[in-house]
Design a protein around this motif. Structure first.
Motif, mmCIF file in Angstrom:
data_model
loop_
_atom_site.group_PDB
_atom_site.id
_atom_site.type_symbol
_atom_site.label_atom_id
_atom_site.label_comp_id
_atom_site.label_asym_id
_atom_site.label_seq_id
_atom_site.Cartn_x
_atom_site.Cartn_y
_atom_site.Cartn_z
ATOM 1 N N THR A 29 47.292 16.373 -18.761
ATOM 2 C CA THR A 29 47.518 16.052 -17.357
ATOM 3 C C THR A 29 47.469 17.330 -16.539
ATOM 4 N N TRP A 30 46.722 17.279 -15.436
ATOM 5 C CA TRP A 30 46.476 18.427 -14.570
ATOM 6 C C TRP A 30 46.804 18.035 -13.134
ATOM 7 N N SER A 31 47.456 18.924 -12.389
ATOM 8 C CA SER A 31 47.884 18.580 -11.039
ATOM 9 C C SER A 31 47.706 19.762 -10.095
ATOM 10 N N ALA A 32 47.418 19.442 -8.813
ATOM 11 C CA ALA A 32 47.296 20.480 -7.793
ATOM 12 C C ALA A 32 47.579 19.883 -6.422
ATOM 13 N N THR A 82 29.835 14.230 -10.543
ATOM 14 C CA THR A 82 29.654 15.271 -11.547
ATOM 15 C C THR A 82 30.257 16.565 -11.033
ATOM 16 N N TYR A 83 31.018 17.208 -11.887
ATOM 17 C CA TYR A 83 31.720 18.439 -11.573
ATOM 18 C C TYR A 83 31.268 19.541 -12.522
ATOM 19 N N THR A 84 31.236 20.755 -12.021
ATOM 20 C CA THR A 84 31.166 21.919 -12.886
ATOM 21 C C THR A 84 32.618 22.314 -13.121
ATOM 22 N N PHE A 85 33.014 22.468 -14.386
ATOM 23 C CA PHE A 85 34.419 22.740 -14.661
ATOM 24 C C PHE A 85 34.580 23.899 -15.630
ATOM 25 N N SER A 86 35.786 24.467 -15.601
ATOM 26 C CA SER A 86 36.160 25.483 -16.586
ATOM 27 C C SER A 86 37.658 25.381 -16.822
ATOM 28 N N VAL A 87 38.057 25.697 -18.036
ATOM 29 C CA VAL A 87 39.465 25.724 -18.402
ATOM 30 C C VAL A 87 39.789 27.144 -18.831
ATOM 31 N N ASP A 88 40.837 27.701 -18.222
ATOM 32 C CA ASP A 88 41.294 29.041 -18.562
ATOM 33 C C ASP A 88 42.800 28.959 -18.802
ATOM 34 N N GLY A 89 43.178 28.844 -20.061
ATOM 35 C CA GLY A 89 44.593 28.693 -20.389
ATOM 36 C C GLY A 89 45.134 27.388 -19.839
ATOM 37 N N SER A 90 46.059 27.483 -18.888
ATOM 38 C CA SER A 90 46.673 26.281 -18.314
ATOM 39 C C SER A 90 46.106 25.946 -16.938
ATOM 40 N N SER A 91 44.896 26.452 -16.638
ATOM 41 C CA SER A 91 44.242 26.164 -15.359
ATOM 42 C C SER A 91 42.907 25.470 -15.583
ATOM 43 N N LEU A 92 42.684 24.404 -14.825
ATOM 44 C CA LEU A 92 41.427 23.669 -14.830
ATOM 45 C C LEU A 92 40.820 23.789 -13.449
ATOM 46 N N THR A 93 39.617 24.329 -13.374
ATOM 47 C CA THR A 93 38.900 24.399 -12.108
ATOM 48 C C THR A 93 37.781 23.381 -12.146
ATOM 49 N N LYS A 108 48.037 22.702 -15.691
ATOM 50 C CA LYS A 108 48.393 21.759 -16.755
ATOM 51 C C LYS A 108 49.887 21.468 -16.666
ATOM 52 N N LYS A 109 50.211 20.205 -16.782
ATOM 53 C CA LYS A 109 51.619 19.780 -16.721
ATOM 54 C C LYS A 109 52.199 19.666 -18.119
#
Length: 109
Positions: A29-32, A82-93, A108-109
């Motif tokens: 789960t990811w939140s912003a 469609t998204y371009t995404f990346s995960v860096d530790g506990s961050s999702l862009t 990340k929650k």
């Protein structure tokens, strides 16, 4: 010859088992807080199902990953995004490729 066939079968079995145990980088789960859009929460189950929730609605959907491309289809959307995404530790862009969708960096929650 039997040795080579046996080694090949062992290698295929190991690769198959390794693939079964892997989970995608989005699982969780990811939140912003995205300002005008409010708090957006994405939940990805690691098996192709997702939920997007904000103060106004909660929608279920599906997703696929191909490299750094994430394709999401939610029940109320007329077509996938469609998204371009990346995960860096506990961050999702996530950056929506058309420029019109929900984009941002989620924790990340």
């Amino acid at each position: 010859m039997k040795k080579y066939v046996a080694l090949f079968l062992i290698a295929v079995t190991l690769l198959t088992l390794a693939a079964c145990g892997s989970k995608d980088a989005l699982a969780g789960t990811w939140s912003a807080d995205l300002g005008d859009d409010g708090v957006i929460t994405w939940t990805f189950n690691g098996k192709g199902k997702c939920t997007m929730e904000n103060a106004y609605m909660k929608q279920d959907g599906t997703y696929t990953i191909d490299g750094d491309q994430l394709t999401v289809t939610l029940e109320a959307w007329s077509e996938p995004s469609t998204y371009t995404f990346s995960v860096d530790g506990s961050s999702l862009t996530m950056k929506e490729n058309s420029g019109y969708g929900i984009s941002g960096t989620f924790a990340k929650k």
